[in-house]
Design a protein around this motif. Structure first.
Motif, PDB file in Angstrom:
ATOM      1  N   TYR A   1      38.776  48.483  40.811  1.00 52.07           N
ATOM      2  CA  TYR A   1      38.412  47.217  40.703  1.00 52.07           C
ATOM      3  C   TYR A   1      37.826  46.796  42.070  1.00 52.07           C
ATOM      4  CZ  TYR A   1      42.983  45.717  43.364  1.00 52.07           C
ATOM      5  OH  TYR A   1      43.742  45.588  44.220  1.00 52.07           O
ATOM      6  N   HIS A   2      37.065  45.500  41.948  1.00 54.04           N
ATOM      7  CA  HIS A   2      36.330  44.917  43.164  1.00 54.04           C
ATOM      8  C   HIS A   2      37.048  44.101  43.850  1.00 54.04           C
ATOM      9  CE1 HIS A   2      33.014  43.373  45.667  1.00 54.04           C
ATOM     10  NE2 HIS A   2      32.476  44.481  45.652  1.00 54.04           N
ATOM     11  N   ARG A   3      37.212  44.185  45.227  1.00 55.17           N
ATOM     12  CA  ARG A   3      37.824  43.052  46.177  1.00 55.17           C
ATOM     13  C   ARG A   3      36.961  42.866  47.293  1.00 55.17           C
ATOM     14  NH1 ARG A   3      44.032  43.339  47.055  1.00 55.17           N
ATOM     15  NH2 ARG A   3      43.308  42.818  48.665  1.00 55.17           N
ATOM     16  N   TRP A   4      37.298  41.885  48.118  1.00 58.79           N
ATOM     17  CA  TRP A   4      36.506  41.626  49.349  1.00 58.79           C
ATOM     18  C   TRP A   4      36.122  42.965  50.219  1.00 58.79           C
ATOM     19  CZ3 TRP A   4      38.125  42.858  53.999  1.00 58.79           C
ATOM     20  CH2 TRP A   4      39.625  43.273  54.222  1.00 58.79           C
ATOM     21  N   ASP A   5      36.932  44.003  50.121  1.00 57.51           N
ATOM     22  CA  ASP A   5      36.570  45.101  50.797  1.00 57.51           C
ATOM     23  C   ASP A   5      35.884  46.214  50.038  1.00 57.51           C
ATOM     24  OD1 ASP A   5      38.864  45.777  49.419  1.00 57.51           O
ATOM     25  OD2 ASP A   5      39.992  46.794  50.859  1.00 57.51           O
TER      26      ASP A   5
ATOM     27  N   TRP B   1      34.998  48.452  46.312  1.00 54.54           N
ATOM     28  CA  TRP B   1      35.607  49.091  45.238  1.00 54.54           C
ATOM     29  C   TRP B   1      36.804  49.907  45.586  1.00 54.54           C
ATOM     30  CZ3 TRP B   1      34.545  47.519  40.331  1.00 54.54           C
ATOM     31  CH2 TRP B   1      33.431  47.053  40.322  1.00 54.54           C
ATOM     32  N   ASN B   2      37.888  49.560  44.906  1.00 48.85           N
ATOM     33  CA  ASN B   2      39.303  50.087  45.244  1.00 48.85           C
ATOM     34  C   ASN B   2      39.985  51.114  44.032  1.00 48.85           C
ATOM     35  OD1 ASN B   2      40.636  48.924  48.079  1.00 48.85           O
ATOM     36  ND2 ASN B   2      39.445  47.398  46.819  1.00 48.85           N
TER      37      ASN B   2
ATOM     38  N   CYS C   1      48.216  45.451  35.626  1.00 49.07           N
ATOM     39  CA  CYS C   1      47.589  44.412  36.291  1.00 49.07           C
ATOM     40  C   CYS C   1      48.047  42.992  36.228  1.00 49.07           C
ATOM     41  CB  CYS C   1      45.982  44.439  36.074  1.00 49.07           C
ATOM     42  SG  CYS C   1      45.592  43.871  34.161  1.00 49.07           S
TER      43      CYS C   1
ATOM     44  N   LYS D   1      48.021  39.932  38.852  1.00 48.58           N
ATOM     45  CA  LYS D   1      47.232  40.334  40.105  1.00 48.58           C
ATOM     46  C   LYS D   1      46.176  39.585  40.367  1.00 48.58           C
ATOM     47  CE  LYS D   1      50.061  44.180  40.640  1.00 48.58           C
ATOM     48  NZ  LYS D   1      51.285  44.073  41.305  1.00 48.58           N
TER      49      LYS D   1
ATOM     50  N   PHE E   1      39.841  40.105  38.423  1.00 43.67           N
ATOM     51  CA  PHE E   1      38.726  40.826  39.106  1.00 43.67           C
ATOM     52  C   PHE E   1      37.818  41.691  38.314  1.00 43.67           C
ATOM     53  CE2 PHE E   1      43.036  41.239  41.238  1.00 43.67           C
ATOM     54  CZ  PHE E   1      42.597  41.145  42.589  1.00 43.67           C
TER      55      PHE E   1
ATOM     56  N   ARG F   1      34.658  41.823  33.825  1.00 48.37           N
ATOM     57  CA  ARG F   1      35.442  41.187  34.778  1.00 48.37           C
ATOM     58  C   ARG F   1      36.574  40.245  33.990  1.00 48.37           C
ATOM     59  NH1 ARG F   1      35.647  39.262  39.649  1.00 48.37           N
ATOM     60  NH2 ARG F   1      36.500  36.964  40.024  1.00 48.37           N
TER      61      ARG F   1
END
Length: 158
Positions: A97-101, A103-104, A124, A127, A130, A155
């Motif tokens: 999933y994509h976050r500010w930092d 792809w995790n 999820c 959470k 995302f 998304r």
């Protein structure tokens, strides 16, 4: 001697910083024509006695699914499978999933050889919203090949 040490140091630093990755990726064969899924084709050298010439990894667009009796959608899921002959190939499948930092990785697996349709999942619930994707790679063959596939992104809120 001093010049060769300088060159060797620069090459070593470039490999540590990831410059070698782009070289490996540019040498990988092109993905198969678009289908319902994303397939990565890595073709080994043609061998007349082997009917299957390469390993195919398909990754599918993630979705959310109700895994509890409560009726709430609380799991992000993605599926993947190998096709053709993947015997001796090293494979990886990830749900991200994509976050500010960036792809995790939230779920993943590594294996050697063939694998039928399989799923990755992550609870999820609560959470947030995302963007999700499924990603995979195959490594092996003779000569050695590397290929990868990334699903379409989706998304959703759990």
């Amino acid at each position: 001697m001093k010049k060769s040490l300088t060159v060797a140091t620069a090459v070593g630093a470039a490999l540590l910083m990831g410059a070698g990755t782009s070289t490996a990726r540019s040498a990988a064969p092109a993905p198969a024509p678009p289908t319902v899924t994303t397939a990565v084709t890595t073709t080994a050298a043609a061998a007349p006695q082997v009917a299957a010439a390469g390993c195919y990894l398909e990754v599918y667009t993630p979705w959310k699914e109700n895994m509890a009796s409560s009726g709430t959608s609380d799991h992000a899921r993605g599926k993947y499978r190998t096709r053709n002959n993947c015997s001796g190939w090293y494979n990886t499948a990830l749900l991200q999933y994509h976050r500010w930092d960036g792809w995790n990785r939230i779920a993943g697996t590594d294996w050697v050889g063939n694998r039928g349709m399989s799923h990755l999942q992550w609870k999820c619930q609560g959470k947030g919203t995302f963007t999700y994707r499924t990603k995979g790679s195959v490594r092996g063959g003779s000569p050695a090949r590397v290929g990868w596939a990334t699903s379409q992104e989706r998304r959703f809120t759990c």
